[in-house]
Design an enzyme around this catalytic site. Sequence first.
Site, PDB file in Angstrom:
ATOM      1  N   ASP A  93      47.249  39.812  44.729  1.00 32.49           N
ATOM      2  CA  ASP A  93      47.629  41.191  44.484  1.00 32.49           C
ATOM      3  C   ASP A  93      48.992  41.256  43.809  1.00 32.49           C
ATOM      4  O   ASP A  93      49.918  40.517  44.175  1.00 32.49           O
ATOM      5  CB  ASP A  93      47.647  41.964  45.812  1.00 32.49           C
ATOM      6  CG  ASP A  93      47.846  43.448  45.609  1.00 32.49           C
ATOM      7  OD1 ASP A  93      47.041  44.053  44.876  1.00 32.49           O
ATOM      8  OD2 ASP A  93      48.809  43.997  46.173  1.00 32.49           O
ATOM      9  N   GLU A 122      45.664  39.780  39.819  1.00 31.36           N
ATOM     10  CA  GLU A 122      45.657  41.239  39.669  1.00 31.36           C
ATOM     11  C   GLU A 122      46.782  41.577  38.690  1.00 31.36           C
ATOM     12  O   GLU A 122      47.945  41.676  39.071  1.00 31.36           O
ATOM     13  CB  GLU A 122      45.859  41.905  41.028  1.00 31.36           C
ATOM     14  CG  GLU A 122      45.636  43.416  41.014  1.00 31.36           C
ATOM     15  CD  GLU A 122      46.888  44.189  40.664  1.00 31.36           C
ATOM     16  OE1 GLU A 122      46.986  44.688  39.514  1.00 31.36           O
ATOM     17  OE2 GLU A 122      47.763  44.298  41.528  1.00 31.36           O
ATOM     18  N   ASP A 134      42.030  50.755  45.125  1.00 30.39           N
ATOM     19  CA  ASP A 134      43.013  51.784  44.785  1.00 30.39           C
ATOM     20  C   ASP A 134      42.445  52.878  43.892  1.00 30.39           C
ATOM     21  O   ASP A 134      43.101  53.892  43.677  1.00 30.39           O
ATOM     22  CB  ASP A 134      44.221  51.154  44.085  1.00 30.39           C
ATOM     23  CG  ASP A 134      45.183  50.505  45.058  1.00 30.39           C
ATOM     24  OD1 ASP A 134      45.205  50.912  46.229  1.00 30.39           O
ATOM     25  OD2 ASP A 134      45.916  49.581  44.647  1.00 30.39           O
TER      26      ASP A 134
END
Length: 532
Positions: A286, A333, A385
């Site tokens: 992430d 990411e 998200d």
Amino acid sequence: LHRRAAGVLLHPTSLPGPHHCGTLGRPAHDFADFLHAAGQSWWQMLPIGPIGPGDSPYSSPSAFACSPLLINPDDLPGAAPAAPIRPTARVNYRKLIPTRTRQLTAAADRFFTTKPPPAYHNFCQQNADWLDDYALYTALKSAHKNAPWTAWPTPLRKRNPRALADARTTLADHINREKFIQFTFHTQWQKLRQHCRARNIRLIGDLPLYVNHDAADVWANPHLFQLDPLGRPRQRSGVPPDGFCPDGQLWGHPLYKWKNHQDDNFDWWTKRFKHTLNHFDAVRVDHFLGFHRAWAVPARAHSAKTGRWQPAPGRALFTHLQQSLGQLPLIAEDLGPSTPAALQLRDDFALLGMRIFQHAFSGFSRHDQPHNYPKHCVAYSGTHDNNTTQGWFKSLPKTKIQKPPATSPDRKGGGLNHSASFSPPRRVALTSPLVSVDQPPPTPTTERDRTLQYTGTDGTQIHQDAARLLYLSKANLVILPVQDLLGLDARARMNRPGTVGRNWDYRLLPNQLTPQLATHLNQLTKTYERTP
């Protein structure tokens, strides 16, 4: 990660079942069976660590421990089956946390009435470098009424050896209970992973860049973080303003003191990546861009607008990780504001980037549209998200467009059905439904227009269109959130960035994942050559 395949994004808390949240029990094994029947190769999850503020798995109190909420209480030593609850579409954390705490406390008491098995001692010994500090930290948190470690007495806050030794003696029962909980998670996880492997399903985990300030890692290793003499963050993590949040996002984690990590030969990071890869076959990293530069926000700032960029030694770190652990099966990411150097860092270590269908039409660049996806990437309809694909499309402003004449053929998307199954193939027109065949197509001026022109549909089954176009793309791997398999609207969204409350609580209802859905998804997978 380097062959054509497909998978589904579903965090275990979102599984159905007889408890307040999904667990590693029977529904998790059933989901692996569903993926196998659907021709899928991968099951992607969010971080599996203990949750933090706002019930977020991305602000965990530990970079190494696993969440006790995911433990199946029906499989605890000597446990009677828990009374089932009425299935709900939301995780109720207020009821879940105290209930699971009582269940695990009772199970630990039963476990230690006899001599623990060798497997327990082996687990504690093999994980002592993080487990001892985490168990002590958790016990001290409880003893100090959940106060942050910066509010503990100075000897404990500064880890005075004598104070820590006294605490280990006084809190021995609680410490042992925390070790039992981690051992129990490990045991149940291994059973699930073996079941997945038997079904040819691989697991993708998620490694957050940061850890919460009130975490065992920060308390045990304060020299690795940017803290003041009282242990408070000097600067906090976040991201600058973007399409999600005009004020940016103020996450609040402490930033790393990278020089000290380098002086330690990245020991903490090496252990962290190795530990995560012991649980998963591949890992999504992430906020990968934070390994090149991090958005540093002053500690007292009220929004992320006032931050500034700080460099990070990502190249030195990943060089060391590759030398220590070999080729890394990582997904970077890489969304958000980037630089050529950050993308070069990703490519130099052969990490897969990400592409998002919902981002493909917000600008005028064709680079982000599925027909231009590179082979070396993972394509998603959306992430945790994002809104669901149905919710996203319905939120786009509508524009007046020319309607087709009454005799013009019409078509809707094929692929995933709004009623939780794939539609059978339909005969479709070769011309756009938006214009007459005798008229030139209008120039798309909005995100909605561009989406409709690209899909060649009326958008009523946009989640189907996204699935089909992603599967058709050159991307090595396609991952669809389970909400988009089912064509769910915004009520099924997992997270709304920059907000607190009603996040991370989405949950499947029983029997939503039907055999018919598996059969049709399998057919789509075969059609676009993404079968195992």
